[in-house]
Design an enzyme around this catalytic site. Sequence first.
Site, PDB file in Angstrom:
ATOM      1  N   GLY A  31      -7.843  -5.485  -7.007  1.00 22.70           N
ATOM      2  CA  GLY A  31      -6.406  -5.684  -7.588  1.00 22.70           C
ATOM      3  C   GLY A  31      -5.780  -4.763  -8.692  1.00 22.70           C
ATOM      4  N   SER A  32      -6.175  -3.616  -8.282  1.00 23.69           N
ATOM      5  CA  SER A  32      -5.602  -2.736  -9.354  1.00 23.69           C
ATOM      6  C   SER A  32      -4.003  -2.687  -8.727  1.00 23.69           C
ATOM      7  CB  SER A  32      -6.149  -1.129  -9.334  1.00 23.69           C
ATOM      8  OG  SER A  32      -5.926  -0.743  -8.080  1.00 23.69           O
ATOM      9  N   ASN A  33      -3.536  -2.763  -7.600  1.00 24.81           N
ATOM     10  CA  ASN A  33      -2.245  -2.807  -7.364  1.00 24.81           C
ATOM     11  C   ASN A  33      -1.534  -4.076  -7.758  1.00 24.81           C
ATOM     12  OD1 ASN A  33      -0.943  -0.431  -5.620  1.00 24.81           O
ATOM     13  ND2 ASN A  33      -2.911  -0.690  -4.573  1.00 24.81           N
ATOM     14  N   LEU A 105      -7.423  -7.791   3.545  1.00 29.84           N
ATOM     15  CA  LEU A 105      -8.045  -7.256   4.709  1.00 29.84           C
ATOM     16  C   LEU A 105      -7.713  -8.041   5.810  1.00 29.84           C
ATOM     17  CD1 LEU A 105     -11.002  -5.641   3.005  1.00 29.84           C
ATOM     18  CD2 LEU A 105      -8.799  -4.556   3.678  1.00 29.84           C
ATOM     19  N   LEU A 107      -5.374 -10.042   9.075  1.00 31.01           N
ATOM     20  CA  LEU A 107      -4.238  -9.932   9.825  1.00 31.01           C
ATOM     21  C   LEU A 107      -3.265 -11.277   9.491  1.00 31.01           C
ATOM     22  CD1 LEU A 107      -2.961  -8.085  11.886  1.00 31.01           C
ATOM     23  CD2 LEU A 107      -4.037  -9.657  13.554  1.00 31.01           C
ATOM     24  N   ASN A 122       3.568  -4.821   2.961  1.00 29.72           N
ATOM     25  CA  ASN A 122       1.963  -4.347   3.040  1.00 29.72           C
ATOM     26  C   ASN A 122       2.139  -2.824   2.555  1.00 29.72           C
ATOM     27  OD1 ASN A 122      -0.738  -4.249   3.171  1.00 29.72           O
ATOM     28  ND2 ASN A 122      -0.510  -3.089   5.078  1.00 29.72           N
ATOM     29  N   HIS A 124      -0.088   0.658   2.777  1.00 30.03           N
ATOM     30  CA  HIS A 124      -1.551   1.300   3.524  1.00 30.03           C
ATOM     31  C   HIS A 124      -1.618   2.754   2.937  1.00 30.03           C
ATOM     32  CE1 HIS A 124      -4.403   2.007   6.763  1.00 30.03           C
ATOM     33  NE2 HIS A 124      -3.558   3.167   6.913  1.00 30.03           N
ATOM     34  N   ASP A 165      -0.960  -2.672  10.550  1.00 33.20           N
ATOM     35  CA  ASP A 165       0.038  -1.380   9.977  1.00 33.20           C
ATOM     36  C   ASP A 165       1.029  -1.078  10.942  1.00 33.20           C
ATOM     37  OD1 ASP A 165      -2.035  -1.313   8.059  1.00 33.20           O
ATOM     38  OD2 ASP A 165      -3.432  -0.106   9.228  1.00 33.20           O
ATOM     39  N   GLU A 194       0.380   4.886  -5.143  1.00 27.56           N
ATOM     40  CA  GLU A 194       0.497   3.385  -4.964  1.00 27.56           C
ATOM     41  C   GLU A 194       0.986   2.650  -6.012  1.00 27.56           C
ATOM     42  OE1 GLU A 194      -2.464   1.260  -2.637  1.00 27.56           O
ATOM     43  OE2 GLU A 194      -3.188   3.205  -1.779  1.00 27.56           O
TER      44      GLU A 194
HETATM   45  C1  GRF Z   1      -5.305   0.246  -1.829  1.00 27.86           C
HETATM   46  O1  GRF Z   1      -5.448   1.352  -1.551  1.00 27.86           O
HETATM   47  C2  GRF Z   1      -4.276  -0.483  -0.754  1.00 27.86           C
HETATM   48  O2  GRF Z   1      -3.331   0.726  -0.002  1.00 27.86           O
HETATM   49  C3  GRF Z   1      -5.098  -0.904   0.287  1.00 27.86           C
HETATM   50  O3  GRF Z   1      -6.209  -1.315  -0.343  1.00 27.86           O
HETATM   51  C4  GRF Z   1      -6.405  -0.767  -1.432  1.00 27.86           C
HETATM   52  C5  GRF Z   1      -6.285  -1.797  -2.557  1.00 27.86           C
HETATM   53  O4  GRF Z   1      -6.639  -1.442  -3.871  1.00 27.86           O
HETATM   54  N1  GRF Z   1      -4.375  -1.707   1.300  1.00 27.86           N
HETATM   55  P1  GRF Z   1      -6.669  -2.550  -5.071  1.00 27.86           P
HETATM   56  O5  GRF Z   1      -7.342  -3.753  -4.689  1.00 27.86           O
HETATM   57  O6  GRF Z   1      -5.124  -2.842  -5.344  1.00 27.86           O
HETATM   58  O7  GRF Z   1      -7.059  -1.758  -6.370  1.00 27.86           O
END
Ligand code: GRF
Length: 210
Positions: A31-33, A105, A107, A122, A124, A165, A194
């Site tokens: 969950g870094s994003n 991960l 669909l 999403n 990618h 995607d 990202e």
């Molecule tokens: C990211 O690289 C995103 O593009 C992909 O999965 C990864 C998730 O990383 N879909 P995080 O869990 O947000 O660190």
Amino acid sequence: MRITYVRDMSSKNPAKRNKKVRIAIFASGRGSNAQSIYQYSLQKDSHFKVAAIISNKANAGVLSFAKRKKIASQFFGRNAFYNSETVIDYLRKSKIDMVVLAGFLWLVPDNIIKVFPKKILNIHPALLPNYGGKGMYGHHVHKAVHTSGDIKSGMTIHFVNNRYDEGQMIFQSQCLIKDGATPEDIASSVLNLEHHFYPQVIDGVASRLV
Ligand code: GRF
């Protein structure tokens, strides 16, 4: 393909806005994003609020993050996602306006896509349409890019449809791959992009819904 993102500032005076778009983040991993999106949402003039975090992995790091920040969070298994209305009911109850996938991960099932037309994003970690599709996630993507010898990689943000995607692209950003870079180096450059751009693009899409 190069897409330029323009932040729409028209009539977006925060003083005139009394509502933020409520987003639910779906994530399967660390969950870094999700963290960078949440951080961005705390800005006074952001157009969205992280109202819920949902995971299909009971022990995902993203759920611990949600708990630490006191964000409503929920684990849902395969049955709840694919054989019931449980997830939709939860999203409705939480008054979610928009869904953001961040390392999710699975669909997204059709019934959820129907309830949120053009409201599911999403990200990618490659320049779609290359290096996308089933099985192309995480290190698989960066290894494939590395093996190909491409001189650039990047990330793509797109709307979600019922194929991996393939939804309409909204934004891409590129990075150069230096000589001798490993798949891990590529992953790290892409992840920086990202964290920088995803929150801004979410904000742009949310600003159209306010
Ligand atoms: C990211 O690289 C995103 O593009 C992909 O999965 C990864 C998730 O990383 N879909 P995080 O869990 O947000 O660190």
